[in-house]
Design a protein around this motif. Structure first.
Motif, PDB file in Angstrom:
ATOM      1  N   VAL A 283       8.820   1.623  14.519  1.00  0.00           N
ATOM      2  CA  VAL A 283       8.723   0.637  15.333  1.00  0.00           C
ATOM      3  C   VAL A 283       8.087  -0.637  14.565  1.00  0.00           C
ATOM      4  CG1 VAL A 283       7.381  -0.578  17.164  1.00  0.00           C
ATOM      5  CG2 VAL A 283       8.562   1.715  17.595  1.00  0.00           C
ATOM      6  N   VAL A 284       8.570  -1.825  14.512  1.00  0.00           N
ATOM      7  CA  VAL A 284       8.300  -2.855  13.545  1.00  0.00           C
ATOM      8  C   VAL A 284       7.719  -4.097  14.450  1.00  0.00           C
ATOM      9  CG1 VAL A 284       8.711  -4.439  11.893  1.00  0.00           C
ATOM     10  CG2 VAL A 284       9.908  -2.288  11.926  1.00  0.00           C
ATOM     11  N   GLN A 285       6.724  -4.734  14.067  1.00  0.00           N
ATOM     12  CA  GLN A 285       6.061  -5.959  14.800  1.00  0.00           C
ATOM     13  C   GLN A 285       5.762  -6.949  13.728  1.00  0.00           C
ATOM     14  OE1 GLN A 285       2.067  -6.485  16.370  1.00  0.00           O
ATOM     15  NE2 GLN A 285       2.811  -6.353  18.547  1.00  0.00           N
ATOM     16  N   THR A 286       6.439  -7.909  13.549  1.00  0.00           N
ATOM     17  CA  THR A 286       6.049  -9.176  12.429  1.00  0.00           C
ATOM     18  C   THR A 286       5.609 -10.360  13.215  1.00  0.00           C
ATOM     19  OG1 THR A 286       8.424  -9.345  12.369  1.00  0.00           O
ATOM     20  CG2 THR A 286       7.633  -7.792  10.907  1.00  0.00           C
ATOM     21  N   SER A 287       4.779 -10.282  14.183  1.00  0.00           N
ATOM     22  CA  SER A 287       4.546 -11.562  15.148  1.00  0.00           C
ATOM     23  C   SER A 287       3.899 -12.645  14.133  1.00  0.00           C
ATOM     24  CB  SER A 287       3.715 -11.241  16.250  1.00  0.00           C
ATOM     25  OG  SER A 287       4.298 -10.255  17.167  1.00  0.00           O
ATOM     26  N   ARG A 288       4.457 -13.861  14.693  1.00  0.00           N
ATOM     27  CA  ARG A 288       3.645 -14.973  13.903  1.00  0.00           C
ATOM     28  C   ARG A 288       2.207 -15.337  14.324  1.00  0.00           C
ATOM     29  NH1 ARG A 288       9.004 -16.458  14.442  1.00  0.00           N
ATOM     30  NH2 ARG A 288       9.895 -17.382  12.481  1.00  0.00           N
ATOM     31  N   TYR A 289       1.804 -14.535  15.462  1.00  0.00           N
ATOM     32  CA  TYR A 289       0.429 -14.496  16.075  1.00  0.00           C
ATOM     33  C   TYR A 289       0.448 -13.388  17.047  1.00  0.00           C
ATOM     34  CZ  TYR A 289      -3.747 -15.281  18.374  1.00  0.00           C
ATOM     35  OH  TYR A 289      -5.153 -14.958  19.081  1.00  0.00           O
ATOM     36  N   GLY A 324      -0.840   3.175  10.943  1.00  0.00           N
ATOM     37  CA  GLY A 324       0.605   3.011  10.516  1.00  0.00           C
ATOM     38  C   GLY A 324       0.474   2.145   9.051  1.00  0.00           C
ATOM     39  N   TYR A 325       1.445   1.440   8.982  1.00  0.00           N
ATOM     40  CA  TYR A 325       1.941   0.521   7.599  1.00  0.00           C
ATOM     41  C   TYR A 325       1.453  -0.609   7.833  1.00  0.00           C
ATOM     42  CZ  TYR A 325       3.669   5.091   6.267  1.00  0.00           C
ATOM     43  OH  TYR A 325       3.683   6.520   5.941  1.00  0.00           O
ATOM     44  N   ILE A 326       1.073  -1.340   6.976  1.00  0.00           N
ATOM     45  CA  ILE A 326       0.899  -2.982   7.055  1.00  0.00           C
ATOM     46  C   ILE A 326       1.572  -3.727   5.762  1.00  0.00           C
ATOM     47  CG2 ILE A 326      -0.968  -4.816   7.003  1.00  0.00           C
ATOM     48  CD1 ILE A 326      -2.965  -2.659   8.187  1.00  0.00           C
ATOM     49  N   VAL A 327       2.078  -4.740   6.121  1.00  0.00           N
ATOM     50  CA  VAL A 327       3.005  -5.530   5.126  1.00  0.00           C
ATOM     51  C   VAL A 327       2.456  -6.784   5.116  1.00  0.00           C
ATOM     52  CG1 VAL A 327       5.264  -4.016   5.193  1.00  0.00           C
ATOM     53  CG2 VAL A 327       4.810  -5.872   6.880  1.00  0.00           C
ATOM     54  N   ASN A 328       2.750  -7.651   4.217  1.00  0.00           N
ATOM     55  CA  ASN A 328       2.695  -9.125   4.124  1.00  0.00           C
ATOM     56  C   ASN A 328       3.336  -9.945   5.110  1.00  0.00           C
ATOM     57  OD1 ASN A 328       0.481  -8.670   1.930  1.00  0.00           O
ATOM     58  ND2 ASN A 328       2.307  -8.891   0.442  1.00  0.00           N
ATOM     59  N   PHE A 329       2.848 -10.817   5.810  1.00  0.00           N
ATOM     60  CA  PHE A 329       3.808 -11.397   6.841  1.00  0.00           C
ATOM     61  C   PHE A 329       4.838 -12.520   6.132  1.00  0.00           C
ATOM     62  CE2 PHE A 329       4.270 -15.746   8.851  1.00  0.00           C
ATOM     63  CZ  PHE A 329       4.931 -15.278  10.131  1.00  0.00           C
ATOM     64  N   ASN A 330       6.213 -12.431   6.514  1.00  0.00           N
ATOM     65  CA  ASN A 330       7.272 -13.014   6.320  1.00  0.00           C
ATOM     66  C   ASN A 330       7.567 -12.823   4.665  1.00  0.00           C
ATOM     67  OD1 ASN A 330       9.186 -14.951   6.925  1.00  0.00           O
ATOM     68  ND2 ASN A 330       7.938 -16.611   6.109  1.00  0.00           N
ATOM     69  N   ASP A 331       7.209 -11.501   4.466  1.00  0.00           N
ATOM     70  CA  ASP A 331       7.610 -11.113   2.922  1.00  0.00           C
ATOM     71  C   ASP A 331       9.157 -10.259   3.202  1.00  0.00           C
ATOM     72  OD1 ASP A 331       8.288  -9.660   0.545  1.00  0.00           O
ATOM     73  OD2 ASP A 331       6.008  -9.694   0.142  1.00  0.00           O
ATOM     74  N   HIS A 332      10.063 -10.780   3.355  1.00  0.00           N
ATOM     75  CA  HIS A 332      11.163  -9.778   3.693  1.00  0.00           C
ATOM     76  C   HIS A 332      11.626  -8.616   2.827  1.00  0.00           C
ATOM     77  CE1 HIS A 332      12.458 -14.243   5.200  1.00  0.00           C
ATOM     78  NE2 HIS A 332      12.321 -13.476   6.305  1.00  0.00           N
ATOM     79  N   GLU A 333      11.252  -8.795   1.710  1.00  0.00           N
ATOM     80  CA  GLU A 333      11.537  -7.805   0.651  1.00  0.00           C
ATOM     81  C   GLU A 333      10.802  -6.616   0.778  1.00  0.00           C
ATOM     82  OE1 GLU A 333      13.790  -7.215  -2.053  1.00  0.00           O
ATOM     83  OE2 GLU A 333      14.817  -9.460  -2.043  1.00  0.00           O
ATOM     84  N   GLN A 334       9.165  -6.926   1.013  1.00  0.00           N
ATOM     85  CA  GLN A 334       8.256  -5.803   1.208  1.00  0.00           C
ATOM     86  C   GLN A 334       8.489  -5.104   2.514  1.00  0.00           C
ATOM     87  OE1 GLN A 334       4.085  -6.768   2.014  1.00  0.00           O
ATOM     88  NE2 GLN A 334       3.385  -5.010   1.053  1.00  0.00           N
ATOM     89  N   LEU A 335       8.962  -5.970   3.461  1.00  0.00           N
ATOM     90  CA  LEU A 335       9.029  -5.304   4.910  1.00  0.00           C
ATOM     91  C   LEU A 335      10.376  -4.506   4.856  1.00  0.00           C
ATOM     92  CD1 LEU A 335       8.715  -4.854   7.906  1.00  0.00           C
ATOM     93  CD2 LEU A 335       9.900  -7.222   8.335  1.00  0.00           C
ATOM     94  N   SER A 336      11.561  -4.836   4.082  1.00  0.00           N
ATOM     95  CA  SER A 336      12.641  -3.941   4.050  1.00  0.00           C
ATOM     96  C   SER A 336      12.359  -2.697   3.332  1.00  0.00           C
ATOM     97  CB  SER A 336      13.790  -4.695   3.526  1.00  0.00           C
ATOM     98  OG  SER A 336      13.591  -5.058   1.905  1.00  0.00           O
ATOM     99  N   ASP A 337      11.682  -2.858   2.109  1.00  0.00           N
ATOM    100  CA  ASP A 337      11.144  -1.786   1.357  1.00  0.00           C
ATOM    101  C   ASP A 337      10.267  -0.759   2.129  1.00  0.00           C
ATOM    102  OD1 ASP A 337      12.728  -2.847  -0.797  1.00  0.00           O
ATOM    103  OD2 ASP A 337      10.908  -3.596  -1.962  1.00  0.00           O
ATOM    104  N   THR A 338       9.420  -1.415   2.929  1.00  0.00           N
ATOM    105  CA  THR A 338       8.625  -0.493   3.709  1.00  0.00           C
ATOM    106  C   THR A 338       9.214   0.315   4.850  1.00  0.00           C
ATOM    107  OG1 THR A 338       6.753  -2.054   2.968  1.00  0.00           O
ATOM    108  CG2 THR A 338       6.313  -0.174   4.915  1.00  0.00           C
ATOM    109  N   ILE A 339      10.228  -0.330   5.757  1.00  0.00           N
ATOM    110  CA  ILE A 339      10.867   0.047   6.594  1.00  0.00           C
ATOM    111  C   ILE A 339      11.835   1.495   5.947  1.00  0.00           C
ATOM    112  CG2 ILE A 339      12.814   0.058   8.009  1.00  0.00           C
ATOM    113  CD1 ILE A 339      12.192  -2.924   8.577  1.00  0.00           C
TER     114      ILE A 339
END
Length: 382
Positions: A283-289, A324-339
Protein backbone atom coordinates in the motif's frame (compact mmCIF):
# COMPACT_ATOMS: atom_id res chain seq x y z
CA UNK A 1 -20.10 12.84 30.72
CA UNK A 2 -22.20 14.37 27.92
CA UNK A 3 -19.99 14.84 24.85
CA UNK A 4 -20.80 16.74 21.65
CA UNK A 5 -18.68 16.06 18.56
CA UNK A 6 -18.89 18.67 15.77
CA UNK A 7 -18.05 18.13 12.08
CA UNK A 8 -19.70 19.72 8.99
CA UNK A 9 -20.25 16.51 7.02
CA UNK A 10 -20.66 12.92 8.12
CA UNK A 11 -19.90 10.37 5.45
CA UNK A 12 -17.00 7.96 5.57
CA UNK A 13 -17.04 7.58 1.78
CA UNK A 14 -16.91 11.36 1.24
CA UNK A 15 -15.56 12.69 4.53
CA UNK A 16 -12.69 10.24 4.81
CA UNK A 17 -10.62 9.48 7.89
CA UNK A 18 -11.98 12.20 10.16
CA UNK A 19 -15.55 10.88 9.88
CA UNK A 20 -14.26 7.36 10.45
CA UNK A 21 -12.38 8.49 13.56
CA UNK A 22 -15.39 10.35 15.02
CA UNK A 23 -17.55 7.29 14.46
CA UNK A 24 -15.09 4.94 16.15
CA UNK A 25 -14.47 7.36 19.00
CA UNK A 26 -18.19 7.91 19.57
CA UNK A 27 -18.86 4.17 19.68
CA UNK A 28 -16.06 3.62 22.20
CA UNK A 29 -17.07 6.57 24.37
CA UNK A 30 -20.68 5.38 24.42
CA UNK A 31 -19.57 1.89 25.45
CA UNK A 32 -17.54 3.50 28.22
CA UNK A 33 -20.72 5.04 29.64
CA UNK A 34 -20.66 8.54 28.14
CA UNK A 35 -23.65 10.12 26.44
CA UNK A 36 -22.42 11.05 22.95
CA UNK A 37 -23.95 13.19 20.20
CA UNK A 38 -22.50 14.09 16.81
CA UNK A 39 -23.86 17.26 15.23
CA UNK A 40 -23.34 17.63 11.49
CA UNK A 41 -25.17 18.68 8.32
CA UNK A 42 -27.08 16.76 5.69
CA UNK A 43 -24.33 17.46 3.15
CA UNK A 44 -22.99 14.04 2.00
CA UNK A 45 -24.64 12.51 5.08
CA UNK A 46 -24.74 8.72 4.76
CA UNK A 47 -25.94 6.82 7.79
CA UNK A 48 -25.37 3.50 6.01
CA UNK A 49 -21.60 4.02 5.94
CA UNK A 50 -21.36 4.42 9.70
CA UNK A 51 -20.93 1.66 12.25
CA UNK A 52 -23.46 3.25 14.55
CA UNK A 53 -25.26 0.59 16.60
CA UNK A 54 -27.67 3.18 18.02
CA UNK A 55 -25.36 3.78 20.95
CA UNK A 56 -24.75 7.42 20.06
CA UNK A 57 -26.93 10.11 18.55
CA UNK A 58 -26.35 11.83 15.20
CA UNK A 59 -28.07 15.15 14.48
CA UNK A 60 -27.88 16.08 10.77
CA UNK A 61 -29.15 19.62 10.13
CA UNK A 62 -30.26 21.01 6.79
CA UNK A 63 -27.40 23.02 5.27
CA UNK A 64 -27.07 25.70 2.58
CA UNK A 65 -24.23 27.15 0.44
CA UNK A 66 -22.57 23.73 0.36
CA UNK A 67 -21.14 24.45 -3.09
CA UNK A 68 -18.99 27.19 -1.54
CA UNK A 69 -17.88 25.00 1.36
CA UNK A 70 -19.85 27.02 3.93
CA UNK A 71 -22.42 24.42 5.14
CA UNK A 72 -24.65 27.01 6.85
CA UNK A 73 -27.45 25.54 9.00
CA UNK A 74 -30.07 28.01 10.33
CA UNK A 75 -31.41 25.21 12.56
CA UNK A 76 -28.11 25.27 14.44
CA UNK A 77 -29.16 28.46 16.27
CA UNK A 78 -32.23 26.70 17.67
CA UNK A 79 -30.16 23.63 18.62
CA UNK A 80 -27.66 25.78 20.49
CA UNK A 81 -30.32 27.78 22.33
CA UNK A 82 -32.26 24.68 23.28
CA UNK A 83 -29.67 21.96 23.86
CA UNK A 84 -26.05 23.16 23.95
CA UNK A 85 -25.99 23.93 27.68
CA UNK A 86 -26.83 20.26 28.37
CA UNK A 87 -23.33 19.14 27.31
CA UNK A 88 -20.24 18.91 29.50
CA UNK A 89 -17.68 19.21 26.69
CA UNK A 90 -17.65 20.08 22.98
CA UNK A 91 -15.11 18.44 20.65
CA UNK A 92 -14.59 20.40 17.41
CA UNK A 93 -13.10 18.19 14.67
CA UNK A 94 -12.06 21.04 12.43
CA UNK A 95 -10.85 24.58 12.90
CA UNK A 96 -12.51 26.77 10.27
CA UNK A 97 -16.27 26.43 9.72
CA UNK A 98 -19.37 28.57 10.08
CA UNK A 99 -20.77 25.73 12.16
CA UNK A 100 -17.89 26.07 14.62
CA UNK A 101 -18.23 29.85 14.88
CA UNK A 102 -21.92 29.55 15.83
CA UNK A 103 -21.32 26.77 18.34
CA UNK A 104 -18.34 28.55 19.88
CA UNK A 105 -20.39 31.74 20.34
CA UNK A 106 -23.03 29.86 22.32
CA UNK A 107 -20.41 27.75 24.15
CA UNK A 108 -18.82 30.95 25.46
CA UNK A 109 -22.25 32.36 26.32
CA UNK A 110 -23.24 29.25 28.31
CA UNK A 111 -19.69 28.64 29.63
CA UNK A 112 -19.39 25.19 28.03
CA UNK A 113 -15.71 24.25 27.42
CA UNK A 114 -14.64 23.17 23.95
CA UNK A 115 -11.51 21.58 22.50
CA UNK A 116 -10.16 21.88 18.96
CA UNK A 117 -8.94 18.82 17.07
CA UNK A 118 -7.81 20.41 13.80
CA UNK A 119 -6.99 17.19 11.87
CA UNK A 120 -4.58 19.11 9.62
CA UNK A 121 -6.99 21.97 8.86
CA UNK A 122 -4.97 24.67 10.64
CA UNK A 123 -2.24 25.58 8.08
CA UNK A 124 -3.03 27.93 5.19
CA UNK A 125 -0.37 26.31 3.02
CA UNK A 126 -2.34 25.70 -0.21
CA UNK A 127 -2.99 28.78 -2.32
CA UNK A 128 -6.41 27.59 -3.54
CA UNK A 129 -7.95 28.12 -0.10
CA UNK A 130 -5.38 30.54 1.35
CA UNK A 131 -7.44 33.73 1.04
CA UNK A 132 -10.61 32.12 2.35
CA UNK A 133 -8.74 30.81 5.39
CA UNK A 134 -6.97 34.15 5.89
CA UNK A 135 -10.20 36.17 6.02
CA UNK A 136 -11.92 33.58 8.23
CA UNK A 137 -9.05 33.81 10.71
CA UNK A 138 -9.27 37.60 10.86
CA UNK A 139 -13.05 37.68 11.29
CA UNK A 140 -13.73 34.61 13.42
CA UNK A 141 -10.75 32.29 13.81
CA UNK A 142 -8.77 34.20 16.41
CA UNK A 143 -11.66 34.23 18.87
CA UNK A 144 -12.32 30.52 18.32
CA UNK A 145 -8.67 29.76 19.11
CA UNK A 146 -8.45 32.16 22.04
CA UNK A 147 -11.43 30.66 23.87
CA UNK A 148 -10.57 27.00 23.30
CA UNK A 149 -9.70 25.25 26.55
CA UNK A 150 -7.42 22.69 24.88
CA UNK A 151 -6.03 21.55 21.53
CA UNK A 152 -5.63 17.93 20.50
CA UNK A 153 -2.62 17.12 18.30
CA UNK A 154 -2.46 13.78 16.51
CA UNK A 155 1.34 13.73 16.38
CA UNK A 156 4.41 15.97 16.49
CA UNK A 157 3.58 17.59 13.14
CA UNK A 158 0.17 18.61 14.42
CA UNK A 159 1.77 19.88 17.64
CA UNK A 160 4.20 22.06 15.66
CA UNK A 161 1.36 23.47 13.55
CA UNK A 162 -0.41 24.66 16.70
CA UNK A 163 2.81 26.19 18.06
CA UNK A 164 3.52 27.95 14.76
CA UNK A 165 0.02 29.36 14.86
CA UNK A 166 0.60 30.87 18.31
CA UNK A 167 -1.16 28.35 20.56
CA UNK A 168 0.29 28.09 24.08
CA UNK A 169 2.28 24.93 24.66
CA UNK A 170 0.44 24.09 27.89
CA UNK A 171 -2.89 23.95 26.04
CA UNK A 172 -1.78 21.23 23.59
CA UNK A 173 -2.13 17.51 24.25
CA UNK A 174 -0.81 14.88 21.85
CA UNK A 175 -3.42 12.13 21.54
CA UNK A 176 -2.66 9.52 18.89
CA UNK A 177 -5.76 8.59 16.83
CA UNK A 178 -6.92 5.15 18.00
CA UNK A 179 -7.63 2.07 15.91
CA UNK A 180 -10.31 -0.59 16.44
CA UNK A 181 -7.57 -3.23 16.36
CA UNK A 182 -9.99 -6.08 17.14
CA UNK A 183 -11.68 -5.53 13.76
CA UNK A 184 -8.50 -6.69 12.01
CA UNK A 185 -8.22 -10.05 13.75
CA UNK A 186 -10.74 -12.03 11.66
CA UNK A 187 -9.77 -11.10 8.11
CA UNK A 188 -11.35 -12.41 4.90
CA UNK A 189 -9.76 -15.28 3.02
CA UNK A 190 -6.97 -14.22 0.68
CA UNK A 191 -7.54 -14.30 -3.06
CA UNK A 192 -11.17 -13.18 -3.20
CA UNK A 193 -10.44 -9.72 -4.60
CA UNK A 194 -7.88 -10.99 -7.11
CA UNK A 195 -10.23 -13.71 -8.29
CA UNK A 196 -13.10 -11.26 -8.74
CA UNK A 197 -11.00 -8.97 -10.95
CA UNK A 198 -8.93 -11.66 -12.70
CA UNK A 199 -5.68 -10.51 -11.09
CA UNK A 200 -4.47 -13.85 -9.67
CA UNK A 201 -1.12 -13.62 -11.47
CA UNK A 202 -0.48 -9.97 -10.60
CA UNK A 203 1.15 -8.20 -7.67
CA UNK A 204 -1.19 -5.40 -6.61
CA UNK A 205 0.10 -1.94 -5.75
CA UNK A 206 -2.72 -0.26 -3.83
CA UNK A 207 -3.76 3.27 -2.96
CA UNK A 208 -6.88 3.76 -0.89
CA UNK A 209 -8.46 6.99 0.26
CA UNK A 210 -10.13 10.02 -1.31
CA UNK A 211 -9.19 10.65 -4.94
CA UNK A 212 -8.07 14.22 -4.33
CA UNK A 213 -5.14 16.27 -5.59
CA UNK A 214 -3.67 16.47 -2.11
CA UNK A 215 -3.28 12.66 -1.99
CA UNK A 216 -0.59 12.69 -4.69
CA UNK A 217 -2.08 9.82 -6.69
CA UNK A 218 -0.56 11.32 -9.83
CA UNK A 219 2.88 10.80 -8.28
CA UNK A 220 2.09 7.14 -7.63
CA UNK A 221 0.77 6.63 -11.19
CA UNK A 222 3.95 8.07 -12.74
CA UNK A 223 6.13 5.91 -10.46
CA UNK A 224 4.05 2.83 -11.29
CA UNK A 225 4.59 3.55 -14.97
CA UNK A 226 8.37 3.29 -14.50
CA UNK A 227 7.96 -0.19 -12.99
CA UNK A 228 5.54 -1.50 -15.60
CA UNK A 229 8.06 -0.59 -18.31
CA UNK A 230 10.37 -3.16 -16.71
CA UNK A 231 7.88 -5.93 -15.87
CA UNK A 232 4.36 -7.10 -16.63
CA UNK A 233 3.36 -8.83 -13.38
CA UNK A 234 2.04 -5.79 -11.49
CA UNK A 235 -1.28 -3.97 -11.37
CA UNK A 236 -2.23 -0.63 -9.81
CA UNK A 237 -5.48 -0.51 -7.83
CA UNK A 238 -7.01 2.81 -6.74
CA UNK A 239 -9.73 2.33 -4.14
CA UNK A 240 -11.82 5.30 -3.00
CA UNK A 241 -14.41 7.94 -3.73
CA UNK A 242 -13.72 10.63 -6.33
CA UNK A 243 -13.09 13.97 -4.63
CA UNK A 244 -12.59 16.05 -7.75
CA UNK A 245 -9.30 14.61 -9.04
CA UNK A 246 -10.22 11.33 -10.72
CA UNK A 247 -10.60 12.88 -14.19
CA UNK A 248 -7.04 14.21 -13.99
CA UNK A 249 -5.69 10.85 -12.84
CA UNK A 250 -7.54 9.08 -15.66
CA UNK A 251 -6.05 11.57 -18.15
CA UNK A 252 -2.51 10.84 -16.91
CA UNK A 253 -3.14 7.10 -17.12
CA UNK A 254 -4.45 7.39 -20.69
CA UNK A 255 -1.49 9.52 -21.77
CA UNK A 256 0.88 6.89 -20.36
CA UNK A 257 -1.12 4.18 -22.17
CA UNK A 258 -1.48 2.03 -19.04
CA UNK A 259 -5.29 2.03 -18.70
CA UNK A 260 -5.34 -1.78 -18.90
CA UNK A 261 -2.99 -1.97 -15.90
CA UNK A 262 -5.00 0.28 -13.54
CA UNK A 263 -8.23 -0.57 -11.72
CA UNK A 264 -10.53 1.98 -10.04
CA UNK A 265 -12.78 0.19 -7.55
CA UNK A 266 -14.75 3.16 -6.23
CA UNK A 267 -15.54 3.31 -2.52
CA UNK A 268 -15.40 -0.06 -0.75
CA UNK A 269 -16.19 -0.89 2.86
CA UNK A 270 -16.36 -3.87 5.18
CA UNK A 271 -15.04 -7.19 3.88
CA UNK A 272 -14.84 -5.84 0.31
CA UNK A 273 -12.35 -3.24 1.46
CA UNK A 274 -10.39 -5.70 3.60
CA UNK A 275 -10.27 -8.22 0.74
CA UNK A 276 -8.76 -5.58 -1.53
CA UNK A 277 -6.14 -4.66 1.08
CA UNK A 278 -5.04 -8.18 2.02
CA UNK A 279 -4.67 -9.18 -1.63
CA UNK A 280 -2.20 -6.32 -2.20
CA UNK A 281 1.58 -6.63 -2.13
CA UNK A 282 2.06 -3.05 -0.94
CA UNK A 283 0.00 0.00 0.00
CA UNK A 284 1.45 3.37 -1.05
CA UNK A 285 0.69 6.86 0.25
CA UNK A 286 2.45 9.80 -1.41
CA UNK A 287 0.30 12.68 -0.18
CA UNK A 288 1.30 16.28 -0.69
CA UNK A 289 0.09 16.83 2.87
CA UNK A 290 -1.08 14.24 5.38
CA UNK A 291 -1.63 14.76 9.09
CA UNK A 292 -1.12 11.10 9.96
CA UNK A 293 -0.81 7.59 8.57
CA UNK A 294 -4.39 6.42 9.09
CA UNK A 295 -4.92 4.45 5.88
CA UNK A 296 -1.41 2.91 5.74
CA UNK A 297 -1.68 1.74 9.35
CA UNK A 298 -4.94 -0.02 8.46
CA UNK A 299 -2.92 -1.93 5.86
CA UNK A 300 -0.29 -2.78 8.47
CA UNK A 301 -3.00 -4.31 10.67
CA UNK A 302 -3.86 -6.47 7.65
CA UNK A 303 -0.16 -7.52 7.46
CA UNK A 304 0.34 -5.66 4.17
CA UNK A 305 3.61 -3.68 3.73
CA UNK A 306 3.39 0.09 3.31
CA UNK A 307 5.38 2.90 1.71
CA UNK A 308 4.84 6.57 2.62
CA UNK A 309 6.57 9.77 1.54
CA UNK A 310 8.73 11.70 3.99
CA UNK A 311 7.02 15.11 3.76
CA UNK A 312 4.15 14.73 6.21
CA UNK A 313 2.88 13.43 9.53
CA UNK A 314 2.33 10.01 7.97
CA UNK A 315 6.09 9.50 7.80
CA UNK A 316 6.41 10.53 11.46
CA UNK A 317 3.87 7.88 12.47
CA UNK A 318 5.44 5.16 10.34
CA UNK A 319 8.94 5.98 11.56
CA UNK A 320 7.85 6.06 15.22
CA UNK A 321 6.18 2.65 14.88
CA UNK A 322 8.85 1.24 12.53
CA UNK A 323 5.91 0.01 10.49
CA UNK A 324 7.03 0.46 6.89
CA UNK A 325 9.23 2.09 4.26
CA UNK A 326 9.77 5.84 3.77
CA UNK A 327 10.76 7.52 0.48
CA UNK A 328 11.52 11.07 -0.62
CA UNK A 329 8.45 13.00 -1.68
CA UNK A 330 7.89 13.26 -5.44
CA UNK A 331 10.95 11.14 -6.24
CA UNK A 332 9.53 8.87 -8.93
CA UNK A 333 12.68 6.82 -9.35
CA UNK A 334 13.11 6.10 -5.63
CA UNK A 335 9.43 5.31 -5.16
CA UNK A 336 9.36 2.92 -8.13
CA UNK A 337 12.54 1.18 -6.90
CA UNK A 338 11.13 0.83 -3.37
CA UNK A 339 7.81 -0.54 -4.62
CA UNK A 340 9.66 -3.08 -6.73
CA UNK A 341 11.90 -4.03 -3.79
CA UNK A 342 8.89 -4.66 -1.54
CA UNK A 343 7.12 -6.70 -4.23
CA UNK A 344 10.22 -8.86 -4.72
CA UNK A 345 11.05 -9.21 -1.01
CA UNK A 346 7.65 -9.91 0.54
CA UNK A 347 8.99 -12.09 3.37
CA UNK A 348 11.29 -9.35 4.65
CA UNK A 349 8.61 -6.66 4.18
CA UNK A 350 5.95 -8.67 6.01
CA UNK A 351 8.26 -9.21 9.01
CA UNK A 352 8.64 -5.42 9.30
CA UNK A 353 4.89 -5.04 8.87
CA UNK A 354 4.03 -7.55 11.60
CA UNK A 355 6.35 -5.72 14.00
CA UNK A 356 4.54 -2.48 13.23
CA UNK A 357 1.15 -4.16 13.66
CA UNK A 358 2.11 -5.32 17.13
CA UNK A 359 3.16 -1.77 18.05
CA UNK A 360 -0.20 -0.46 16.83
CA UNK A 361 -2.07 -3.05 18.89
CA UNK A 362 -0.05 -2.13 21.98
CA UNK A 363 -0.04 1.67 21.63
CA UNK A 364 -3.05 2.71 19.55
CA UNK A 365 -5.99 0.55 20.57
CA UNK A 366 -9.25 2.39 21.15
CA UNK A 367 -9.50 0.92 24.65
CA UNK A 368 -6.18 2.52 25.60
CA UNK A 369 -6.44 5.84 23.76
CA UNK A 370 -9.98 6.70 24.81
CA UNK A 371 -8.55 7.31 28.27
CA UNK A 372 -6.32 10.05 26.82
CA UNK A 373 -9.34 11.85 25.34
CA UNK A 374 -11.07 11.61 28.72
CA UNK A 375 -8.07 13.22 30.42
CA UNK A 376 -8.22 16.19 28.02
CA UNK A 377 -11.98 16.59 28.53
CA UNK A 378 -11.75 16.42 32.31
CA UNK A 379 -8.93 18.96 32.44
CA UNK A 380 -11.15 21.38 30.52
CA UNK A 381 -14.18 20.76 32.72
CA UNK A 382 -12.15 21.07 35.90
Amino acid sequence: MKILHVFPFYSISGGGGTTWLIDQLSIAQSKAGHEVTVITTDYMFDQNNLNNKNNYNVVALKSYFNFFGIYFSPELFRFCNKSLRDYDIIHLHLFRSIQNSIICYYANKFKIPYVIDAHGSLPRHFKVKYLKKYFFDILLGKDILKNSKAFIAENELSYKEYIDYGVDDDKIAIVRPPFPVKEYVDLPRKGLFKSKHNLEKKSIILFFGRIHWIKGIDILVKSFNLIQLRRDDIHLVIMGEDDGFKAKVVEIIKNLKITHKVLFTGYLSGNEKLSCIIDSSVVVQTSRYEQGAGAPLEAVLCNVPIIVSDNSGAAMDVKRLNAGYIVNFNDHEQLSDTIEYVVDNQDEAVIKTKFGAERIRQDLSIEKNIIEYDKVYKSCID
